[in-house]
Design a protein around this motif. Structure first.
Motif, PDB file in Angstrom:
ATOM      1  N   PHE A   1      -6.610  10.897   2.148  1.00  0.00           N
ATOM      2  CA  PHE A   1      -5.580   9.881   1.922  1.00  0.00           C
ATOM      3  C   PHE A   1      -6.045   8.925   0.824  1.00  0.00           C
ATOM      4  O   PHE A   1      -5.306   8.629  -0.116  1.00  0.00           O
ATOM      5  N   TRP A   2      -7.283   8.441   0.925  1.00  0.00           N
ATOM      6  CA  TRP A   2      -7.815   7.547  -0.095  1.00  0.00           C
ATOM      7  C   TRP A   2      -7.764   8.187  -1.479  1.00  0.00           C
ATOM      8  O   TRP A   2      -7.431   7.522  -2.463  1.00  0.00           O
TER       9      TRP A   2
ATOM     10  N   CYS B   1       0.873  -1.179   0.000  1.00  0.00           N
ATOM     11  CA  CYS B   1       0.000   0.000   0.000  1.00  0.00           C
ATOM     12  C   CYS B   1       0.909   1.226   0.000  1.00  0.00           C
ATOM     13  O   CYS B   1       1.613   1.474   0.990  1.00  0.00           O
ATOM     14  N   PRO B   2       0.926   2.004  -1.071  1.00  0.00           N
ATOM     15  CA  PRO B   2       1.811   3.170  -1.157  1.00  0.00           C
ATOM     16  C   PRO B   2       1.636   4.143   0.010  1.00  0.00           C
ATOM     17  O   PRO B   2       0.534   4.329   0.530  1.00  0.00           O
ATOM     18  N   ASP B   3       2.745   4.743   0.418  1.00  0.00           N
ATOM     19  CA  ASP B   3       2.800   5.748   1.491  1.00  0.00           C
ATOM     20  C   ASP B   3       2.320   5.227   2.838  1.00  0.00           C
ATOM     21  O   ASP B   3       1.786   5.967   3.666  1.00  0.00           O
ATOM     22  N   THR B   4       2.485   3.916   3.034  1.00  0.00           N
ATOM     23  CA  THR B   4       2.285   3.293   4.334  1.00  0.00           C
ATOM     24  C   THR B   4       3.483   2.368   4.543  1.00  0.00           C
ATOM     25  O   THR B   4       4.290   2.184   3.639  1.00  0.00           O
TER      26      THR B   4
ATOM     27  N   TYR C   1      -6.624   5.112   5.877  1.00  0.00           N
ATOM     28  CA  TYR C   1      -7.812   5.103   5.030  1.00  0.00           C
ATOM     29  C   TYR C   1      -9.054   5.623   5.744  1.00  0.00           C
ATOM     30  O   TYR C   1     -10.121   5.736   5.123  1.00  0.00           O
TER      31      TYR C   1
ATOM     32  N   SER D   1      -5.728   9.989  -2.916  1.00  0.00           N
ATOM     33  CA  SER D   1      -4.425   9.876  -3.580  1.00  0.00           C
ATOM     34  C   SER D   1      -3.795   8.491  -3.420  1.00  0.00           C
ATOM     35  O   SER D   1      -2.650   8.286  -3.810  1.00  0.00           O
ATOM     36  N   HIS D   2      -4.558   7.548  -2.861  1.00  0.00           N
ATOM     37  CA  HIS D   2      -4.061   6.178  -2.644  1.00  0.00           C
ATOM     38  C   HIS D   2      -5.168   5.157  -2.876  1.00  0.00           C
ATOM     39  O   HIS D   2      -5.471   4.336  -2.023  1.00  0.00           O
ATOM     40  N   LYS D   3      -5.752   5.217  -4.042  1.00  0.00           N
ATOM     41  CA  LYS D   3      -6.899   4.365  -4.362  1.00  0.00           C
ATOM     42  C   LYS D   3      -6.500   2.945  -4.732  1.00  0.00           C
ATOM     43  O   LYS D   3      -7.344   2.056  -4.751  1.00  0.00           O
TER      44      LYS D   3
END
Length: 185
Positions: free
Chosen positions: A86-87, A14-17, A81, A89-91
């Motif tokens: 955040f969602w 999961c990007p950016d996590t 999430y 840009s991180h779908k």
């Protein structure tokens, strides 16, 4: 990595996590709850797929569990999430199996409680695979009903889903859940 541990069946990113880990599966949902890949005891455990799912990830619905650690490791990144921005840009979540690389688009992020018959409880972990379109549609409808925000994304019977589950501490036996569907290549 699978040569070192035959229980490794996928990789989740999961990007950016901090979520960038192998996913394992054993004969129950207890073994990796408090064990690392090498089998040593550790409170963080390892991300693991529900033992009832097909090891080749061929089910229409795959459930993956992980701990919500205070040090931001394991599945604590799922808490991001809760924030719609955040969602936005991180779908996309990456879930690679031993045979294919797959992107999944987030359908819903929600909080619920488990291990109770309370009206607040959604026993998403009991939905392992869809035998009928009605079962599938009911699962998606409940996820959308509980969603923290509208993603505008839904799924139809036949779409492959992953459900990511971790503890959520705002209430007793709380869970944070993110549901995503496989995107056609």
């Amino acid at each position: 990595m699978q040569e070192e541990n035959k229980d490794i069946i996928a990789w989740l990113y999961c990007p950016d996590t901090e979520i960038n880990y192998p996913v394992v599966q054993s004969k129950d949902n207890e073994y990796y709850l408090r064990r690392l890949l090498d089998g040593t005891w550790n409170i963080a455990g390892t991300l693991f797929m529900d033992y009832r799912n097909a090891a080749d990830c061929s089910d229409l619905h795959t459930i993956i569990y992980g701990h919500n650690m205070k040090d931001s490791s394991m599945f604590s990144g799922l808490m991001k999430y809760t924030d719609k921005s955040f969602w936005e840009s991180h779908k996309i979540i990456r879930f690679d199996t031993l045979t294919e690389k797959c992107d999944y688009e987030v359908i819903a992020a929600f909080k619920t409680v488990v291990y109770t018959d309370s009206p607040e409880s959604f026993k998403y972990y009991q939905f392992v695979n869809a035998d009928t379109a009605d079962e599938f549609n009911a699962y998606i409808a409940k996820c959308k009903e509980l969603a923290l925000y509208d993603t505008g994304v839904t799924a139809e019977y036949g779409d492959k889903l992953i459900t990511l589950s971790t503890c959520e501490y705002s209430r007793n036996n709380g869970r944070m859940v993110v549901v995503a569907k496989k995107i056609a290549e």
